[in-house]
Design an enzyme around this catalytic site. Structure first.
Site, PDB file in Angstrom:
ATOM      1  N   SER A  39      13.730  -4.628 -35.026  1.00 56.29           N
ATOM      2  CA  SER A  39      14.812  -4.165 -35.966  1.00 56.29           C
ATOM      3  C   SER A  39      15.410  -5.581 -36.880  1.00 56.29           C
ATOM      4  CB  SER A  39      15.986  -3.202 -35.443  1.00 56.29           C
ATOM      5  OG  SER A  39      17.325  -4.156 -34.565  1.00 56.29           O
ATOM      6  N   ASP A 321      26.252  -4.620 -38.234  1.00 63.19           N
ATOM      7  CA  ASP A 321      26.704  -3.853 -37.132  1.00 63.19           C
ATOM      8  C   ASP A 321      27.686  -4.400 -35.561  1.00 63.19           C
ATOM      9  OD1 ASP A 321      24.716  -4.190 -35.657  1.00 63.19           O
ATOM     10  OD2 ASP A 321      23.774  -2.447 -36.824  1.00 63.19           O
ATOM     11  N   HIS A 324      23.430  -6.154 -34.939  1.00 66.63           N
ATOM     12  CA  HIS A 324      22.637  -6.963 -35.847  1.00 66.63           C
ATOM     13  C   HIS A 324      23.264  -7.686 -36.961  1.00 66.63           C
ATOM     14  CE1 HIS A 324      20.416  -2.649 -35.271  1.00 66.63           C
ATOM     15  NE2 HIS A 324      19.205  -4.338 -35.146  1.00 66.63           N
TER      16      HIS A 324
END
Length: 357
Positions: A39, A321, A324
């Site tokens: 991610s 968040d 990340h």
């Protein structure tokens, strides 16, 4: 030992003052860039997968020109910024959206929640593990062969392969015993050894497909990720020591692999970017995660709640968040990887020197 979550912020702030004015003009420094990872690099490959690990909704992408594309941050990822520093006019397209794209310039295979191991992250749904990403690349190589004929290998030999993966093998596997048995069966050292062994198999497969220039990104201090601090009941300035130690064990073994492969494959060059570097000056720095909370309101999965308004001062937040980094931090880490100003940040060289070879 106790790790303060001032983490690498001093290092990154130093990088910002050194490189914020850096720009790249002219032709790209390499003909193509291939991105593999999770991610931290995903640019939309998970959007159509049956998984909870996808973020193609606001507030993700609030600072990205195209809006919410599936990037797990407010703007650009580190891979995006590396792409720009290398001089590409456009971002490298996700593999899921290569139709009509110029694949000769590269492809992004990264997938949120993915890991080196096949099972990593699958409690969230489907993802594209490193092995599957390598398989996807073989398909792209076949297409490039049809386009370029006997010049395909020469083209691929000059490309940069940016690989940033492994975090989920810990956060979404080893340190998630309610879903995976790896922690109960393997010591941190043995687990890291198995991960790097599997990693090396996939790198060899890429080499067989024509890859010659590899930038391998090490793990950040995983115990300093806000979600891990929260679930372990730590205070805002204290990291989870066991998770940091595990990340450093992995990094040491990955760096050793770089040395081994540079000897084993004299026609290639492998470099290691040490994402877990902590400056000694951090002890006197005022920045800490106690002062810099995550930028968006998150749900139980640590991701931003859809359509919730994020913070306004996003450049003052290390994390967008609970997992990340914000684009601001991505800028600093990317610039440090591209042109490392701090000894041992990149080994044996940084990306700017790798692409010159």
């Amino acid at each position: 030992m106790c790790c303060e979550t001032k983490l690498w912020l001093v290092v990154l702030l130093f990088l910002s003052t050194t490189y914020m004015q850096h720009c790249v003009l002219g032709e790209p420094q390499v003909p193509c860039l291939f991105i593999l990872g999770d991610s931290l690099s995903d640019s939309g490959n998970n959007n159509n997968l049956a998984t909870d690990a996808k973020v193609n909704y606001l507030p993700y992408g609030i600072d990205f020109p195209a809006g919410p594309t599936g990037r797990f941050t407010n703007g650009r990822t580190s891979a995006d910024i590396i792409t720009q520093l290398l001089g590409f006019d456009n971002f490298i397209p996700p593999h899921a959206n290569t139709s009509g794209s110029n694949i000769l310039l590269g492809v992004n295979y990264a997938s949120g929640a993915a890991g080196i191991r096949k099972e990593t992250g699958t409690h969230l749904g489907k993802d594209i593990s490193l092995g599957l990403q390598v398989q996807n690349h073989k398909g792209i190589v076949s297409q490039i062969g049809k386009k370029l004929g006997n010049k395909a290998q020469q083209h691929l030999n000059k490309c940069l392969y940016y690989v940033n993966i492994g975090s989920n093998d810990y956060l979404n596997n080893y340190f998630l015993p309610e879903h995976y048995p790896s922690n109960s069966k393997l010591s941190p050292d043995r687990y890291a050894e198995i991960l790097v062994q599997e990693y090396s198999t996939h790198l060899k497969a890429l080499h067989e497909s024509g890859a010659r220039k590899f930038a391998l990104i090490g793990l950040n201090l995983l115990g300093c990720v806000p979600h891990e601090i929260v679930i372990h009941g730590k205070s805002g300035s204290i990291c989870v020591d066991d998770e940091n130690k595990a990340a450093l064990i992995f990094n040491d073994k990955l760096k050793a692999l770089v040395d081994r492969f540079n000897n084993e494959f004299p026609d290639s060059k492998f470099i290691f970017i040490n994402s877990a570097v902590i400056s000694d000056q951090s002890k006197s720095n005022d920045w800490s995660l106690a002062d810099i909370v995550v930028c968006c309101r998150v749900g139980s999965n640590g991701q931003c709640i859809p359509k919730e308004e994020p913070c306004l001062d996003r450049n003052l937040h290390a994390f967008f968040d609970e997992f990340h980094p914000s684009e601001f931090i991505n800028q600093l880490t990317a610039r440090g990887a591209y042109n490392a100003p701090i000894p041992s940040y990149a080994y044996p060289m940084d990306i700017s020197n790798l692409v010159k070879l």
